[in-house]
Design a protein around this motif. Structure first.
Motif, PDB file in Angstrom:
ATOM      1  N   THR A 195       0.842  -1.190   0.000  1.00 52.05           N
ATOM      2  CA  THR A 195       0.000   0.000   0.000  1.00 52.05           C
ATOM      3  C   THR A 195       0.879   1.242   0.000  1.00 52.05           C
ATOM      4  N   ILE A 198      -0.574   7.995  -0.151  1.00 53.51           N
ATOM      5  CA  ILE A 198      -0.579   9.164  -1.028  1.00 53.51           C
ATOM      6  C   ILE A 198      -0.689  10.446  -0.204  1.00 53.51           C
ATOM      7  N   PHE A 202      -5.476   9.247   2.320  1.00 55.36           N
ATOM      8  CA  PHE A 202      -5.690   8.379   1.161  1.00 55.36           C
ATOM      9  C   PHE A 202      -4.457   7.538   0.887  1.00 55.36           C
ATOM     10  N   SER A 203      -4.675   6.241   0.729  1.00 52.67           N
ATOM     11  CA  SER A 203      -3.605   5.316   0.363  1.00 52.67           C
ATOM     12  C   SER A 203      -4.072   4.466  -0.811  1.00 52.67           C
ATOM     13  N   LEU A 204      -3.118   3.965  -1.577  1.00 51.48           N
ATOM     14  CA  LEU A 204      -3.442   3.226  -2.791  1.00 51.48           C
ATOM     15  C   LEU A 204      -2.771   1.852  -2.773  1.00 51.48           C
ATOM     16  N   VAL A 206      -1.361  -1.315  -4.422  1.00 52.15           N
ATOM     17  CA  VAL A 206      -0.883  -1.666  -5.757  1.00 52.15           C
ATOM     18  C   VAL A 206      -0.346  -3.096  -5.726  1.00 52.15           C
ATOM     19  N   PHE A 227      -4.022  -1.732  -9.492  1.00 52.91           N
ATOM     20  CA  PHE A 227      -4.252  -1.030  -8.232  1.00 52.91           C
ATOM     21  C   PHE A 227      -5.719  -1.165  -7.857  1.00 52.91           C
ATOM     22  N   LEU A 229      -9.217   0.246  -5.706  1.00 51.44           N
ATOM     23  CA  LEU A 229      -9.946   1.415  -5.221  1.00 51.44           C
ATOM     24  C   LEU A 229     -11.051   0.970  -4.271  1.00 51.44           C
TER      25      LEU A 229
END
Length: 229
Positions: A195, A198, A202-204, A206, A227, A229
């Motif tokens: 993870t 960002i 908020f984290s993304l 991948v 990734f 959401l």
């Protein structure tokens, strides 16, 4: 006719579970390729939304994959599934439907290999925390003349802050769906995910998957990025 009634009963159970849902999970993955059990579906970047609802140990859900190119639309997929979590053991069934342009219509329940729905009952066994493997066995019991059996094992581990997973999948005999003539190794995979933070809020997540299909009739490798959401 009995098989048509079974399909309708399966979908009725899904609707009843939706009404009584206690937990709801939704999200989507964006992937550079949709590769499933060693097979590339659509040769295209895809968006894969999912929605699941749980009532106690029972989970029902729907998952789909839609190609972002017109040339890949023939491999579009929209599934329904139902599973029962019994601790170390899970059982369930998946209804695979492929809403391709000019493809089979949704209410085509023919069981001759040309119908719109493929039903696959499955069983999964999970190991203890000290050996967190997962074993999966499933059979295409409806609309597959070969009644294909698929067997898979997975083992997760971590390297630093990266979650890893090894996968080995075998088709247990002749199958037109997997293009096999006998017992065949079709899916060797190594997955890595982490993870990325960002912002504070908020984290993304991948991931990257390396997949090799050593089936002599296929012999292809894939490197998939995605990734969530």
């Amino acid at each position: 006719m009995r098989r048509v009634h079974f399909c309708l009963l399966f979908k009725t159970l899904l609707l009843v579970s939706v009404v009584q849902a206690q937990e709801i999970h939704l999200g989507a993955d964006v992937v550079s390729r949709y590769v499933w059990r060693g097979m590339d579906f659509g040769e295209s970047m895809s968006v894969q939304p999912g929605l699941s609802l749980s009532v106690g140990a029972l989970t029902v859900g729907t998952w789909a994959s839609y190609a972002l190119t017109a040339s890949g639309a023939g491999a579009n997929e929209h599934d329904l599934y139902l599973s029962l979590d019994l601790g170390a053991l899970s059982v369930g069934v998946t209804d695979y439907y492929f809403p391709a342009p000019n493809g089979a219509k949704f209410f085509d329940f023919d069981d001759d290999g040309q119908g719109a729905h493929y039903l696959e009952p499955f069983i999964q066994i999970r190991g203890p925390e000290t050996a967190p493997f997962t074993l999966h066995a499933s059979i295409f019991a409806y609309n597959d003349p070969d009644n294909t059996i698929y067997l898979e094992g997975q083992y997760p581990f971590t390297v630093g802050d990266v979650e890893m997973r090894l996968t080995v999948g075998v088709v247990a005999g002749q199958s037109a769906l997997y293009n096999t003539g006998d017992v065949t190794l079709v899916n060797l995979g190594l997955a890595a995910s982490r993870t990325i933070q960002i912002t504070e809020a908020f984290s993304l997540p991948v991931f990257v998957h390396y997949i090799l299909n050593p089936n002599p009739r296929v012999e292809r490798s894939y490197l998939v990025f995605g990734f969530s959401l």
